[in-house]
Design a protein around this motif. Sequence first.
Motif, PDB file in Angstrom:
ATOM      1  N   UNK A   1      49.208  78.011  16.503  1.00 57.07           N
ATOM      2  CA  UNK A   1      50.236  77.580  17.447  1.00 57.07           C
ATOM      3  C   UNK A   1      51.428  78.537  17.424  1.00 57.07           C
ATOM      4  N   UNK A   2      51.784  79.023  16.223  1.00 52.41           N
ATOM      5  CA  UNK A   2      52.879  79.985  16.139  1.00 52.41           C
ATOM      6  C   UNK A   2      52.540  81.266  16.882  1.00 52.41           C
ATOM      7  N   UNK A   3      51.285  81.704  16.776  1.00 51.88           N
ATOM      8  CA  UNK A   3      50.860  82.910  17.500  1.00 51.88           C
ATOM      9  C   UNK A   3      50.916  82.693  19.006  1.00 51.88           C
ATOM     10  N   UNK A   4      50.467  81.523  19.457  1.00 51.01           N
ATOM     11  CA  UNK A   4      50.522  81.220  20.894  1.00 51.01           C
ATOM     12  C   UNK A   4      51.969  81.190  21.387  1.00 51.01           C
ATOM     13  N   UNK A   5      52.856  80.570  20.597  1.00 52.74           N
ATOM     14  CA  UNK A   5      54.273  80.515  20.985  1.00 52.74           C
ATOM     15  C   UNK A   5      54.875  81.915  21.042  1.00 52.74           C
ATOM     16  N   UNK A   6      54.480  82.763  20.104  1.00 57.21           N
ATOM     17  CA  UNK A   6      55.009  84.127  20.104  1.00 57.21           C
ATOM     18  C   UNK A   6      54.527  84.900  21.326  1.00 57.21           C
ATOM     19  N   UNK A   7      53.249  84.722  21.663  1.00 59.30           N
ATOM     20  CA  UNK A   7      52.724  85.401  22.854  1.00 59.30           C
ATOM     21  C   UNK A   7      53.448  84.924  24.109  1.00 59.30           C
ATOM     22  N   UNK A   8      53.659  83.613  24.211  1.00 59.42           N
ATOM     23  CA  UNK A   8      54.373  83.081  25.380  1.00 59.42           C
ATOM     24  C   UNK A   8      55.791  83.626  25.449  1.00 59.42           C
ATOM     25  N   UNK A   9      56.449  83.716  24.294  1.00 60.70           N
ATOM     26  CA  UNK A   9      57.820  84.226  24.271  1.00 60.70           C
ATOM     27  C   UNK A   9      57.877  85.688  24.686  1.00 60.70           C
ATOM     28  N   UNK A  10      56.955  86.499  24.135  1.00 63.07           N
ATOM     29  CA  UNK A  10      56.935  87.919  24.490  1.00 63.07           C
ATOM     30  C   UNK A  10      56.586  88.118  25.960  1.00 63.07           C
ATOM     31  N   UNK A  11      55.678  87.286  26.474  1.00 61.31           N
ATOM     32  CA  UNK A  11      55.331  87.384  27.891  1.00 61.31           C
ATOM     33  C   UNK A  11      56.519  87.054  28.773  1.00 61.31           C
ATOM     34  N   UNK A  12      57.270  86.021  28.393  1.00 62.24           N
ATOM     35  CA  UNK A  12      58.469  85.655  29.156  1.00 62.24           C
ATOM     36  C   UNK A  12      59.498  86.787  29.125  1.00 62.24           C
ATOM     37  N   UNK A  13      59.667  87.420  27.948  1.00 61.99           N
ATOM     38  CA  UNK A  13      60.608  88.542  27.864  1.00 61.99           C
ATOM     39  C   UNK A  13      60.152  89.711  28.732  1.00 61.99           C
ATOM     40  N   UNK A  14      58.849  89.982  28.731  1.00 60.90           N
ATOM     41  CA  UNK A  14      58.339  91.067  29.571  1.00 60.90           C
ATOM     42  C   UNK A  14      58.553  90.766  31.053  1.00 60.90           C
ATOM     43  N   UNK A  15      58.361  89.504  31.445  1.00 63.17           N
ATOM     44  CA  UNK A  15      58.597  89.131  32.844  1.00 63.17           C
ATOM     45  C   UNK A  15      60.060  89.314  33.218  1.00 63.17           C
ATOM     46  N   UNK A  16      60.959  88.961  32.301  1.00 58.27           N
ATOM     47  CA  UNK A  16      62.394  89.139  32.574  1.00 58.27           C
ATOM     48  C   UNK A  16      62.746  90.613  32.726  1.00 58.27           C
ATOM     49  N   UNK A  17      62.175  91.442  31.838  1.00 57.38           N
ATOM     50  CA  UNK A  17      62.442  92.876  31.935  1.00 57.38           C
ATOM     51  C   UNK A  17      61.880  93.454  33.231  1.00 57.38           C
TER      52      UNK A  17
END
Length: 303
Positions: free
Chosen positions: A92-108
């Motif tokens: 679950x921590x890995x999934x949350x990290x992937x979601x967070x990084x994906x959101x940051x990439x979308x913002x960038x």
Amino acid sequence: MPQQPPVRSSPARPQRPDASMSLITNVMDHSLDDGYAEAAARKQSQGEGGGLPKTLRAKLGLAAGLVLAALVVTVGAAQARVSAPVVAKERQELIDRIDSETADADKLESTVDKLRDDVSARQRAALKSSGGSAEADLAGLLSGATAVHGPGVKLVVDDAKESSAGGEGSNPRETSGFSDTGRVRDRDMQRVINGLWASGAEAISINGQRLTALSAIRAAGDAILVDNRPLVPPYTVLAVGDGDRFSTGFQNSADGLYLHALEENYGIRATISTESDLRLPAAPSVIVRTAQPKSEKTEKGTS
């Protein structure tokens, strides 16, 4: 004279049919050696026959083995039960990290798009402020810095329904070396775009992306990149030009015949239609790294 009693002899017993095969008969009648029979009888009398062990040592060994097997199974089940929540937590921590990084990439990516639009707007403003003449507007149009509209053609190119389709006759890909001939490749799009430019296109876009003099069509794996942006089929090409004459000129050109050969030989699908009004967006950015504007000032020599 006394009469002799008749001599009476008992009848001879019939001989066995297998009398001549005494060795085989003996083997059949005594298939088990006597020694084996004696050994089996001795073991049975001493309590060493088959079945469950009879001695105390054997019973204790069997019990110890069963206890050890049960202990191993119990320990394994306990470890699995203890480690299951840990594994689920890490997942679950890995999934949350992937979601967070994906959101940051979308913002960038969104920030980059906004900055690119701002740069394009400033470039267009600079073109207008440089004189505001028709020449500046024409330069912006030809460079792709401004959005355009007008009559032209709409060309839709798509992969074959069965990418393994092949054909006989002319082979427009004889030097390409592609293993999957039913896919539209970057070389195909390059020829189509160049053919449209040569036939009189004034502005072209692919899947909503405006092409400029600096645009590049390349391949990355199975994807076609236009200015390093991946495109997916079908590829919709909008080209502003002189209507019907523009469409006819392209279809009769060498590149138009090349596209037709792809349709005939490899099943690639292509449809072309004349449109009365096409709208093409401005290019995201026009970056000139080498060319410099010509200075109108002349250097004055000194005497």
